[in-house]
Design an enzyme around this catalytic site. Structure first.
Site, PDB file in Angstrom:
ATOM      1  N   GLU A 135       0.820  -1.218   0.000  1.00  0.00           N
ATOM      2  CA  GLU A 135       0.000   0.000   0.000  1.00  0.00           C
ATOM      3  C   GLU A 135       0.850   1.262   0.000  1.00  0.00           C
ATOM      4  O   GLU A 135       0.418   2.313  -0.445  1.00  0.00           O
ATOM      5  CB  GLU A 135      -0.937  -0.007   1.206  1.00  0.00           C
ATOM      6  CG  GLU A 135      -2.036   1.043   1.143  1.00  0.00           C
ATOM      7  CD  GLU A 135      -3.168   0.750   2.096  1.00  0.00           C
ATOM      8  OE1 GLU A 135      -3.700   1.712   2.681  1.00  0.00           O
ATOM      9  OE2 GLU A 135      -3.524  -0.427   2.264  1.00  0.00           O
ATOM     10  N   ASP A 189      -2.643  -3.191   3.037  1.00  0.00           N
ATOM     11  CA  ASP A 189      -2.996  -3.338   4.445  1.00  0.00           C
ATOM     12  C   ASP A 189      -4.030  -4.444   4.646  1.00  0.00           C
ATOM     13  O   ASP A 189      -4.949  -4.619   3.825  1.00  0.00           O
ATOM     14  CB  ASP A 189      -3.552  -2.027   4.997  1.00  0.00           C
ATOM     15  CG  ASP A 189      -2.468  -0.972   5.153  1.00  0.00           C
ATOM     16  OD1 ASP A 189      -1.288  -1.303   4.953  1.00  0.00           O
ATOM     17  OD2 ASP A 189      -2.800   0.183   5.478  1.00  0.00           O
ATOM     18  N   TYR A 198       3.417   3.533  11.772  1.00  0.00           N
ATOM     19  CA  TYR A 198       2.306   3.954  10.912  1.00  0.00           C
ATOM     20  C   TYR A 198       1.181   4.574  11.741  1.00  0.00           C
ATOM     21  O   TYR A 198       0.684   3.959  12.699  1.00  0.00           O
ATOM     22  CB  TYR A 198       1.780   2.749  10.143  1.00  0.00           C
ATOM     23  CG  TYR A 198       0.713   3.077   9.136  1.00  0.00           C
ATOM     24  CD1 TYR A 198       1.010   3.828   8.004  1.00  0.00           C
ATOM     25  CD2 TYR A 198      -0.595   2.641   9.318  1.00  0.00           C
ATOM     26  CE1 TYR A 198       0.034   4.127   7.075  1.00  0.00           C
ATOM     27  CE2 TYR A 198      -1.580   2.932   8.393  1.00  0.00           C
ATOM     28  CZ  TYR A 198      -1.259   3.678   7.269  1.00  0.00           C
ATOM     29  OH  TYR A 198      -2.231   3.985   6.352  1.00  0.00           O
TER      30      TYR A 198
END
Length: 703
Positions: A7, A111, A308
């Site tokens: 991603e 993801d 993240y």
């Protein structure tokens, strides 16, 4: 060759390291940087979020360029997609790799969740790819986790139900937004942006404002007995009774301890940060908006300082926990000057309390990035922009707090009789501060003021007390007080309300589907809040989010299902059934279409008049060029003459600084604003300046 598509670039790099694909390669010599990684029989490349979007109505038929209620509903027979203009280069690179003759199969490594599945499938379908693909399902980018995931690849079509749920969500949002934005805009001749998440969020703010306005204050009377070393309190509704009790107590001059209750309590440390709780704390403690916090966290992530940010989990996976334990000694050494309570051994001993693979879906909680922290020193952190540095320290201290022991304290409640009136004295005696010490050290280290810090309930420390003994009272006062309305939403409290919205339903199946859902996602809530501001639905006063007249008017006319979070609850329940393979996507989309058609029919026949607010844009002054009204619009303060008028405009953002209606009014009345702080140059430096109105109607900065 096997092509792996992740991603984002950072995940591609970690996958490449784990599987031995680290050679940086270009598709074209014109490419800046590199397009993919290669090695060990793999090519690894990446998306940048959504590369593919649904087409706009006028791309199906040019007639839809004209907004007309008569052309509604817009229901595509077949939904069409297009490459997003701003990411066309990234798609082009992926398409070239997909089409390579030596690429025999693909691996979806986006993801591990509904939106991640959609991102890959849209690219795969847009490229008209028919090559087989498998699914890498991981919630951590630690090398061991990646290798374990590569050993457990599943056929990509095993996740078809997940994709079906994702594409249903995307198409339903398109149908609702495209149709109802046009419907209400044309019905009321005012741009009214409607959305499944946006509209109920505005409704929350309007409802809270109505509760505040409709609140009727009720008086009550507070009695305070001052015993010198502590105070006791009583409350009465009747003024004369309260005054009589105060007089009798003062005359008696003493009180008798009737009962004493003590309990030793333990308060668990907080969970790690997910994005929403980080945004809430940053707003509460530092005054940052949700968008500012997300931007800072994203920048820290891209600098490989923290993990993240767009995560909805407050736990770690087991393999990530190993990396955290290895990182703790270095964190302790880097920030010795913070004098953080505990130490690496104590923190590591509590790692199991924040580790739970079952509670991590796409990404684990926000923490300092253990993969790269060894490459950093304290100076690297202190050289960060102030906001990023503050967000880093929130994340750092949250990790240490979560790994610290529980807070141990003793609570005491004493009942005291003073001339026949029962008073209460309560207090807390802290036995072991545990994680509370870390939070206080964080406040001191980050220089968060006492007014901003909202962590613990303030409580007096009671002296030793004995039952049936009398204690002298120095004075008893009686004060009239009033019940208080609920507080206006701040971004902190709105984020909390959005996260919990839609769960208040009697249907247990729907409640379960909404668990950990709410309005929007951690990744989108900041953008939703910014959108409702820019759409003119919300104005900011200090930290308060207040609805505008436009918001009141819009909420008073929009159909109930669209402004009610219950709609999101029902959608999520239906999507969960699709994801489990227990419902057909066509039935879900069919229900959405029927609902939209019914709303269009009702409004077309008889658009209700607004019960509250106004669709008229607020007037802030007179245009210096043509003498017409200057109106407050979503993105600017503009002359009401419109496109065919004089073109006078004051943009709401100038040099990175938000320009308020107060600034604009000053400019129109005086030709010059007061000094405005916080502009930003192209190099990122902050500066202060005045806005000055020129003779030709242009706006200049004056230093």
């Amino acid at each position: 060759m096997t092509l792996i598509i992740s991603e984002k670039n950072s995940v591609a790099v970690e996958i490449g390291k784990a599987i031995g694909a680290t050679k940086k390669c270009k598709i074209s010599s014109d490419t800046k940087g590199y397009d993919y990684l290669e090695g060990n029989g793999y090519l690894v490349s990446w998306c940048v979020g959504h590369l593919i979007r649904l087409c706009d109505p006028d791309e199906y038929d040019p007639k839809y360029k004209s907004w007309s209620i008569d052309l509604l509903p817009i229901i595509p027979q077949q939904f069409q997609t297009k490459v997003a203009r701003e990411t066309a280069g990234r798609y082009k690179a992926l398409k070239a790799l997909i089409d390579r003759s030596d690429v025999t199969d693909l691996i979806c490594a986006t993801d591990a969740g509904r939106e991640g599945e959609l991102i890959f499938r849209l690219v795969y379908n847009q490229a008209k790819c028919t090559k087989p693909f498998k699914r890498l399902w991981i919630s951590s980018v630690a090398p061991a986790s990646i290798r374990q995931g590569m050993d457990a690849l599943k056929d990509g079509h095993a996740y078809d139900d997940l994709y079906n749920a994702a594409v249903c969500r995307q198409r339903a949002d398109w149908l609702l937004g495209m149709n109802l934005t046009r419907l209400y805009t044309k019905a009321y001749n005012t741009k009214l942006r409607i959305g499944r998440v946006k509209t109920p969020t505005v409704a929350l703010i309007v409802q809270r404002d109505q509760e505040i306005k409709n609140f009727v204050k009720t008086p009550y009377y507070s009695l305070t007995a001052d015993f010198g070393t502590f105070k006791a309190y009583a409350q009465m509704q009747d003024k004369s009774a309260a005054e009589a009790a105060a007089a009798a107590g003062n005359a008696a001059g003493a009180g008798t301890i009737i009962s004493i209750a003590q309990k030793e309590r333990s308060e668990k440390p907080p969970h790690l940060y997910d994005l929403t709780t980080l945004q809430r704390d940053a707003n509460k403690l530092l005054g940052y908006t949700a968008k500012q916090t997300l931007d800072c966290a994203q920048s820290l992530y891209e600098k490989k300082i923290t993990t993240y940010p767009r995560t909805d989990s407050s736990f770690l996976t087991a393999d990530a926990a190993v990396g955290v334990v290895q990182m703790l000694p270095q964190l302790h050494e880097m920030f010795q000057d913070a004098h953080i309570s505990g130490g690496p051994d104590i923190w590591a001993s509590n790692i199991d309390s924040i580790t739970d693979d079952a509670k991590v879906s796409d990404h684990h909680a926000l923490i300092p990035d253990f993969n790269y922290i060894q490459n950093l020193c304290q100076d690297d952190i202190y050289s960060l922009p102030t906001a990023e540095k503050n967000i880093f320290f929130l994340i750092l201290f949250r990790l240490i707090s979560a790994l610290s022991p529980a807070r141990q304290y003793r609570s005491t409640l004493a009942h005291i009789d003073i001339a026949g009136t029962d008073y209460e004295a309560s207090g807390i005696d802290e036995i072991e501060p545990g994680f509370a010490a870390v939070q206080r050290q964080a406040k001191a280290y980050m220089q968060i003021s006492q007014e901003q810090e909202v962590v613990y309930e303030k409580s007096q420390l009671l002296p030793p007390l004995n039952e049936m003994e009398q204690y002298p009272v120095s004075a008893i006062t009686c004060t009239e007080k009033f019940t208080q309305p609920p507080a206006a939403y701040t971004e902190d409290s709105l984020l909390k309300a959005m996260a919990a919205a839609g769960r208040d339903t009697d249907d247990p199946a729907v409640r379960e589907a909404m668990k950990d859902k709410g309005l929007g996602t951690p990744a989108t809530r900041a953008d939703i809040i910014e959108e409702i501001k820019s759409n003119g639905y919300v104005k900011v006063s200090g930290r308060k989010l207040l609805p505008t007249d436009l918001a009141y008017a819009m909420i008073s006319v929009v159909a109930e299902p669209i402004k009610n979070p219950e709609t999101t609850s029902q959608w999520e329940y239906q999507l969960s059934l699709i994801q489990q393979g227990n419902a057909h996507p066509d039935y879900f989309i069919g229900d959405v279409v029927c609902q939209i058609i019914n709303i269009i029919s009702t409004v077309r026949d008889s658009a209700p008049a607004p019960k509250n607010g106004s669709f008229d844009r607020p007037e802030i002054g007179i245009c210096p060029k043509c003498g017409k009204k200057v109106l407050d619009t979503p993105k600017a303060f503009s002359c009401s003459g419109g496109k065919g008028g004089c073109g006078f405009i004051i943009w709401k953002t100038i040099a990175g600084k938000s320009i308020s209606s107060t600034h604009a009014t000053q400019l129109l009345k005086k030709g010059r604003t007061n000094l405005i702080k916080g502009f930003r140059s192209k190099s990122g430096k902050s500066f202060d300046a005045h806005l000055v109105l020129q003779d030709d109607g242009s706006i200049k900065l004056a230093f």
